[in-house]
Design a protein around this motif. Sequence first.
Motif, PDB file in Angstrom:
ATOM      1  N   GLY A  21       0.660  -1.334   0.096  1.00 31.05           N
ATOM      2  CA  GLY A  21      -0.123   0.130  -0.152  1.00 31.05           C
ATOM      3  C   GLY A  21       0.883   1.280   0.088  1.00 31.05           C
ATOM      4  O   GLY A  21       0.200   2.191  -0.091  1.00 31.05           O
ATOM      5  N   LEU A  22       2.172   1.163   0.080  1.00 31.32           N
ATOM      6  CA  LEU A  22       3.037   2.326  -0.111  1.00 31.32           C
ATOM      7  C   LEU A  22       3.740   2.639  -1.176  1.00 31.32           C
ATOM      8  O   LEU A  22       4.482   3.704  -1.339  1.00 31.32           O
ATOM      9  CB  LEU A  22       4.194   2.225   1.187  1.00 31.32           C
ATOM     10  N   MET A  23       3.756   1.619  -2.106  1.00 26.55           N
ATOM     11  CA  MET A  23       4.495   2.013  -3.501  1.00 26.55           C
ATOM     12  C   MET A  23       3.780   2.654  -4.477  1.00 26.55           C
ATOM     13  O   MET A  23       2.458   2.210  -4.582  1.00 26.55           O
ATOM     14  CB  MET A  23       4.883   0.329  -3.508  1.00 26.55           C
ATOM     15  N   THR A  24       4.520   3.276  -5.278  1.00 26.38           N
ATOM     16  CA  THR A  24       3.824   4.008  -6.627  1.00 26.38           C
ATOM     17  C   THR A  24       4.670   4.049  -7.726  1.00 26.38           C
ATOM     18  O   THR A  24       5.911   4.133  -7.343  1.00 26.38           O
ATOM     19  CB  THR A  24       3.691   5.706  -5.916  1.00 26.38           C
ATOM     20  N   CYS A  25       3.915   3.963  -8.861  1.00 30.08           N
ATOM     21  CA  CYS A  25       4.736   3.927  -9.892  1.00 30.08           C
ATOM     22  C   CYS A  25       5.139   5.235 -10.217  1.00 30.08           C
ATOM     23  O   CYS A  25       4.458   6.378 -10.485  1.00 30.08           O
ATOM     24  CB  CYS A  25       3.884   3.402 -11.034  1.00 30.08           C
TER      25      CYS A  25
ATOM     26  N   LYS B  10      -0.895   2.388  -8.331  1.00 31.45           N
ATOM     27  CA  LYS B  10      -0.131   1.691  -7.452  1.00 31.45           C
ATOM     28  C   LYS B  10       0.723   0.541  -8.089  1.00 31.45           C
ATOM     29  O   LYS B  10       0.493   0.201  -9.070  1.00 31.45           O
ATOM     30  CB  LYS B  10      -1.389   0.931  -6.860  1.00 31.45           C
ATOM     31  N   VAL B  11       1.705   0.198  -6.977  1.00 31.17           N
ATOM     32  CA  VAL B  11       2.355  -0.725  -7.346  1.00 31.17           C
ATOM     33  C   VAL B  11       2.204  -2.024  -6.369  1.00 31.17           C
ATOM     34  O   VAL B  11       1.855  -1.858  -5.165  1.00 31.17           O
ATOM     35  CB  VAL B  11       3.987  -0.536  -7.200  1.00 31.17           C
ATOM     36  N   GLY B  12       2.005  -3.427  -6.693  1.00 25.64           N
ATOM     37  CA  GLY B  12       1.624  -4.474  -5.846  1.00 25.64           C
ATOM     38  C   GLY B  12       2.342  -5.710  -6.463  1.00 25.64           C
ATOM     39  O   GLY B  12       3.006  -5.726  -7.376  1.00 25.64           O
TER      40      GLY B  12
ATOM     41  N   GLY C 180       5.305  -4.948  -9.223  1.00 28.03           N
ATOM     42  CA  GLY C 180       5.281  -4.217 -10.425  1.00 28.03           C
ATOM     43  C   GLY C 180       4.145  -3.404 -10.571  1.00 28.03           C
ATOM     44  O   GLY C 180       3.443  -3.229  -9.528  1.00 28.03           O
ATOM     45  N   CYS C 181       4.047  -2.284 -11.592  1.00 28.68           N
ATOM     46  CA  CYS C 181       2.906  -1.694 -11.761  1.00 28.68           C
ATOM     47  C   CYS C 181       1.579  -2.182 -12.052  1.00 28.68           C
ATOM     48  O   CYS C 181       1.684  -2.994 -13.181  1.00 28.68           O
ATOM     49  CB  CYS C 181       3.408  -0.664 -12.664  1.00 28.68           C
ATOM     50  N   LEU C 182       0.611  -2.116 -11.327  1.00 25.31           N
ATOM     51  CA  LEU C 182      -0.838  -2.912 -11.432  1.00 25.31           C
ATOM     52  C   LEU C 182      -1.018  -2.082 -12.931  1.00 25.31           C
ATOM     53  O   LEU C 182      -1.836  -2.962 -13.299  1.00 25.31           O
ATOM     54  CB  LEU C 182      -1.569  -2.590 -10.380  1.00 25.31           C
TER      55      LEU C 182
ATOM     56  N   HIS D 291       0.534  -4.199 -15.735  1.00 23.50           N
ATOM     57  CA  HIS D 291       0.072  -5.551 -15.708  1.00 23.50           C
ATOM     58  C   HIS D 291      -1.256  -6.067 -15.637  1.00 23.50           C
ATOM     59  O   HIS D 291      -1.633  -7.236 -16.129  1.00 23.50           O
ATOM     60  CB  HIS D 291       1.146  -6.283 -14.284  1.00 23.50           C
ATOM     61  N   ARG D 292      -2.056  -5.304 -15.215  1.00 25.45           N
ATOM     62  CA  ARG D 292      -3.562  -5.587 -15.272  1.00 25.45           C
ATOM     63  C   ARG D 292      -4.479  -4.925 -16.122  1.00 25.45           C
ATOM     64  O   ARG D 292      -5.396  -5.316 -16.531  1.00 25.45           O
ATOM     65  CB  ARG D 292      -4.103  -5.201 -13.755  1.00 25.45           C
ATOM     66  N   ARG D 293      -4.126  -3.302 -16.341  1.00 27.16           N
ATOM     67  CA  ARG D 293      -4.846  -2.670 -17.443  1.00 27.16           C
ATOM     68  C   ARG D 293      -4.011  -2.513 -18.787  1.00 27.16           C
ATOM     69  O   ARG D 293      -4.776  -1.728 -19.820  1.00 27.16           O
ATOM     70  CB  ARG D 293      -4.949  -1.413 -16.799  1.00 27.16           C
ATOM     71  N   GLY D 294      -2.727  -2.436 -18.850  1.00 34.81           N
ATOM     72  CA  GLY D 294      -1.825  -2.182 -20.141  1.00 34.81           C
ATOM     73  C   GLY D 294      -2.019  -0.520 -20.214  1.00 34.81           C
ATOM     74  O   GLY D 294      -1.839  -0.205 -21.434  1.00 34.81           O
ATOM     75  N   THR D 295      -2.241   0.198 -19.130  1.00 33.98           N
ATOM     76  CA  THR D 295      -2.242   1.495 -19.494  1.00 33.98           C
ATOM     77  C   THR D 295      -1.057   2.510 -19.096  1.00 33.98           C
ATOM     78  O   THR D 295      -0.898   3.455 -19.311  1.00 33.98           O
ATOM     79  CB  THR D 295      -3.345   2.178 -18.752  1.00 33.98           C
ATOM     80  N   CYS D 296      -0.075   1.718 -18.695  1.00 33.92           N
ATOM     81  CA  CYS D 296       1.412   2.114 -18.377  1.00 33.92           C
ATOM     82  C   CYS D 296       2.389   1.304 -18.967  1.00 33.92           C
ATOM     83  O   CYS D 296       2.424   0.017 -19.055  1.00 33.92           O
ATOM     84  CB  CYS D 296       1.531   2.267 -16.971  1.00 33.92           C
ATOM     85  N   ALA D 297       3.505   1.958 -19.671  1.00 36.03           N
ATOM     86  CA  ALA D 297       4.791   1.469 -19.912  1.00 36.03           C
ATOM     87  C   ALA D 297       5.728   0.792 -19.181  1.00 36.03           C
ATOM     88  O   ALA D 297       6.683   0.119 -19.720  1.00 36.03           O
ATOM     89  CB  ALA D 297       5.417   2.339 -20.875  1.00 36.03           C
ATOM     90  N   ASN D 298       5.396   1.064 -17.774  1.00 35.80           N
ATOM     91  CA  ASN D 298       6.369   0.716 -17.099  1.00 35.80           C
ATOM     92  C   ASN D 298       6.419  -0.851 -16.572  1.00 35.80           C
ATOM     93  O   ASN D 298       5.428  -1.388 -15.792  1.00 35.80           O
ATOM     94  CB  ASN D 298       6.183   1.421 -15.594  1.00 35.80           C
ATOM     95  N   ASN D 299       7.143  -1.805 -17.335  1.00 35.21           N
ATOM     96  CA  ASN D 299       7.006  -3.162 -17.109  1.00 35.21           C
ATOM     97  C   ASN D 299       8.015  -4.024 -16.330  1.00 35.21           C
ATOM     98  O   ASN D 299       8.213  -5.010 -16.118  1.00 35.21           O
ATOM     99  CB  ASN D 299       7.199  -3.962 -18.555  1.00 35.21           C
TER     100      ASN D 299
END
Length: 545
Positions: free
Chosen positions: A319-323, A329-331, A339-341, A344-352
């Motif tokens: 709950g403390l991590m941010t991309c 959120k990062v989880g 990793g960036c949610l 990995h879950r929505r495909g709306t961020c390029a941070n893999n």
Amino acid sequence: MTRAALYARYSDDKQSEASIEDQFRLCREHAGRERWQIVGSYEDAAISGASTILRPGIQRLMRDALHGEFNILLAEALDRISRDQADVATLFKQLKFAGVNIVTLAEGEITELHVGLKGTMNALFLKDLAMKTHRGLRGRVEKGKAGGGLCYGYRVLKKLDGNGEPIRGDREIVPEEAEIVRRIFCEFASGKSPKAIAVGLNRDAIPGPLNRGWGDSSIRGHRTRGTGILNNELYAGVLVWNRMRFIKDPSTGKRVSRPNPESTWIRTEVPHLRIVDDALWNIVRERQKRIAEAYGADRREGRVARLHLANRPVSLLSGLMTCGCCGGKVGMVLSGRFGCLNHHRRGTCANNRTILREKLETRVLAGLQDKLVSAEAVEEAVRAYVEETNRLNHQRRAQQDTDRRALAKIERAIAGIFSAIEDGMYQPSMKARMDELERQKAEIAARMAEAPVDVPDVHPNVATNYSRNVARFAEALNDPDGGRQAAEALRSLIGQVILTPGEKRGEVHAELRGELMGILGIAAIQPDDGRIRVMTAGVACPRNQ
């Protein structure tokens, strides 16, 4: 002089916030008639009266009561403080122990008799209200009308009856959203995963429920609970109600869902709300069944990790991590990796990028020990904090001294007017003068009530104590008995961890942000019978980078 604190609450976010001020106004008028000095006011907005655990206003009130800030608690009625019978009894006992009497405008001074009778009446009121609401909703559902909130694909149908009153519970299909629902069902039936479907919808800039981005969980949902797009029978023209019931956990005050037996479900045919035909619905259900059976076989063979064990290890950073790219959120996205949610879950961020949990926690602990609060950093932060605190305290004390002298002068003037009236020396101008004095007195009393309290001095050995205790906590994290407590204590130091991908392959940069008061709290930790006990610092402070 009697020192009084005011408390007000309203329980529904549909109510007006003016309700709080209305309650305070009535309480101030009563305190003025009783010549009580108002030293504080506490409020909780849009929070249920069925529990006090989650109410920050009542929690602050209890802390100040135990510190002797006031000796009268004034509220509009006892049910404004709480409707829960056990909470009312507990609050009454704690306030009585602190030397505080409860007075309400509706009941007067609260005694054990009020606590017993009113607490029982309020508990029965809540139970009766819940039963009536449930009965009313059931009748509405059996007529094919909505028994709760809207879901994706529908909107409220606004109509009036013969008397001009709104007809509630009717819905109609939103054609554009219905097309998206059919697309989701068709893509899942063709073999796509919920994650791939969500990524495709986000790539096409199609807004999801509540105009948010699509996630795999909002599509997949929970098959047996009927949640998620793929499990909503309303799309197949069947309205299902009473699948779940919600009760409040007495230890946390939060609502917890419980499944109802299928025999208690209410099912109503609503063909006018059908979006998906039976053939497509059955194909999707059949594929879900095959996936569930395969998953069950994998679990029996030990190939699937159990991610939700009741006694799973504490995650220090949950709950403390941010991309650092999208701010999301990062989880946990893979076994033991963060990793960036949104990626990995929505495909709306390029941070893999992902990072091992153990590796990140080790880096954060090192940062806490070596960078965030080095001796020099703590010394400078505490020095600036103490200087500013003392400056504000000096200003406050000077203002309070001035206010106290002015208040004493006003009270002497009021007493003089009363004495003159008693001696038969009444003049019409005295009323205007009395009104002006009372107005000035109320302004000064309100200003004094809102004045901040002194902040305790900080021990000069804070940096040394902190370094020693963080080292002890790092060791305690691996202790099965003390690990959870140690992690919670360390979390008080961490405001945020921002993860950003680096230039090199697999590189992840972690920026650590912390809270000064958390640092001071950790520095004050005392050993007690070999265990770790945290001395909480209860003062807000600006965040230090």
